[in-house]
Scaffold this motif. Structure first.
Motif, PDB file in Angstrom:
ATOM      1  N   VAL A 261       0.980  -1.037   0.099  1.00 17.02           N
ATOM      2  CA  VAL A 261      -0.047   0.084   0.058  1.00 17.02           C
ATOM      3  C   VAL A 261       1.109   1.129  -0.161  1.00 17.02           C
ATOM      4  O   VAL A 261       0.678   2.315  -0.645  1.00 17.02           O
TER       5      VAL A 261
ATOM      6  N   LEU B 228       2.448   1.831  -3.262  1.00 18.23           N
ATOM      7  CA  LEU B 228       1.466   2.139  -4.256  1.00 18.23           C
ATOM      8  C   LEU B 228       1.426   3.743  -4.240  1.00 18.23           C
ATOM      9  O   LEU B 228       1.005   4.409  -5.179  1.00 18.23           O
ATOM     10  N   CYS B 229       1.496   4.083  -3.028  1.00 21.58           N
ATOM     11  CA  CYS B 229       1.613   5.608  -2.701  1.00 21.58           C
ATOM     12  C   CYS B 229       2.664   6.156  -3.555  1.00 21.58           C
ATOM     13  O   CYS B 229       2.504   7.414  -3.877  1.00 21.58           O
TER      14      CYS B 229
ATOM     15  N   VAL C 229      -4.365   4.777  -4.589  1.00 16.46           N
ATOM     16  CA  VAL C 229      -4.596   3.592  -3.154  1.00 16.46           C
ATOM     17  C   VAL C 229      -6.208   3.910  -3.038  1.00 16.46           C
ATOM     18  O   VAL C 229      -6.564   2.815  -2.411  1.00 16.46           O
TER      19      VAL C 229
ATOM     20  N   ALA D  70      -3.407  -5.316  -2.896  1.00 12.94           N
ATOM     21  CA  ALA D  70      -2.299  -4.076  -3.171  1.00 12.94           C
ATOM     22  C   ALA D  70      -1.165  -4.504  -3.816  1.00 12.94           C
ATOM     23  O   ALA D  70      -0.563  -4.268  -4.917  1.00 12.94           O
TER      24      ALA D  70
END
Length: 302
Positions: free
Chosen positions: A145, A148-149, A170, A291
């Protein structure tokens, strides 16, 4: 009011309070756009879920190195969050090495610890395996996660780079994941008849499963249509639709994976971090599967 009704009312009140509180925290974090806030929330959920996992192994009387697992899980979550909060997208390479370093230390340390006493049947191997599983299952998988940011490819889509360039990405992944759960529950409650996997999760039905895919795909497409510029990393509708179908499948697998663990350990909820809902692991179990796949798909195909 009867005791049964009181119980239901109390459960509903607790669930409502937890839902509202969670919504406020997540919304405040998202709209703040602050990298430290994002990383702090991700680290908190990761550490809380790790604590719950290792607590469950203790309750289930499964040999496990709780202190070693919790310590490294917490250090990893804090390290990843700190690197990304300070370096942004440029911290990806450092985090990549952190993965390797922490897994190596975890495995080496676990086996070295076993050398202190004579081998007691399968216990040493189970201790190592259960500890390694807990670390990879939660801090490593949920750590995607954070990745992904700050997905490396996001930099080309942002002229004025915000602190968290992947915030909308996200949000998209989490929304699709959670709407799968909501869609499955609503559809299954209304028209569910055929049990999906009764030996693991008696409440899941095939009708709920199909309904969850339709609803989550619709939510994913709606979000992309609304924020196409912020979600330009998808590169078009094709990838949105593919991920809009793929992530719901993984959501179901992620939910069932935790169900397998809880059944093996004879526990109902991973914890009570969120009254009326369950533990932090109950909240992120599906995201631990969606994710990483979203990250890898975007890196490899987009």
């Amino acid at each position: 009011m009867s005791e049964a009704k009181k119980s239901k009312a109390q459960v509903f009140g607790a669930r409502l309070f937890s839902t509202v509180l969670l919504a406020v925290i997540v919304s405040a974090t998202f709209f703040s756009g602050n990298a430290w806030a994002f990383m702090g929330l991700i680290a908190f959920l990761s550490i809380a879920s790790s604590l719950e996992y290792f607590r469950m192994t203790k309750l289930g009387e499964i040999p496990c190195m709780q202190k070693w697992g919790v310590t490294l899980s917490a250090l990893y979550a804090i390290s990843v969050g700190t690197v990304f909060a300070r370096e942004g997208v440029f911290g990806y390479a450092t985090v990549h090495y952190l993965d390797t370093v922490f897994i190596s230390i975890l495995v080496l340390g676990a086996f070295i610890w076993q050398l202190r006493k004579a081998v007691d049947g399968m216990k040493p191997l189970i201790e190592v395996a259960t500890t390694v599983l807990g670390f990879i299952y939660i801090p490593i998988l949920f750590g995607f996660v954070a990745k992904l940011c700050f997905l490396p490819g996001l930099v080309q889509f942002k002229a004025n780079m915000p602190e968290v360039p992947g915030a909308w990405l996200v949000l998209w992944v989490v929304a699709v994941t959670k709407c799968t759960d909501i869609g499955a529950y609503c559809t299954g409650t209304l028209i569910g008849k055929n049990k999906m996997i009764p030996h693991i999760s008696p409440g899941k039905t095939w009708e709920g499963f199909y309904g969850s895919i339709v609803i989550s795909l619709g939510v994913g497409c709606a979000l992309y249509a609304w924020k196409a510029q912020e979600l330009a990393i998808f590169g078009g509708w094709t990838h949105v639709i593919i991920l809009g179908v793929l992530l719901p499948l993984l959501t179901v697998v992620g939910d069932l994976a935790e169900s397998v663990i809880k059944r093996c350990l004879s526990v109902k909820d991973s914890g009570n971090t969120l009254p009326g809902i369950g533990g932090a692991l109950d909240l992120i179990d599906s995201i631990c599967f969606t994710a990483p796949v979203a990250f890898l798909y975007l890196m490899w195909f987009v």
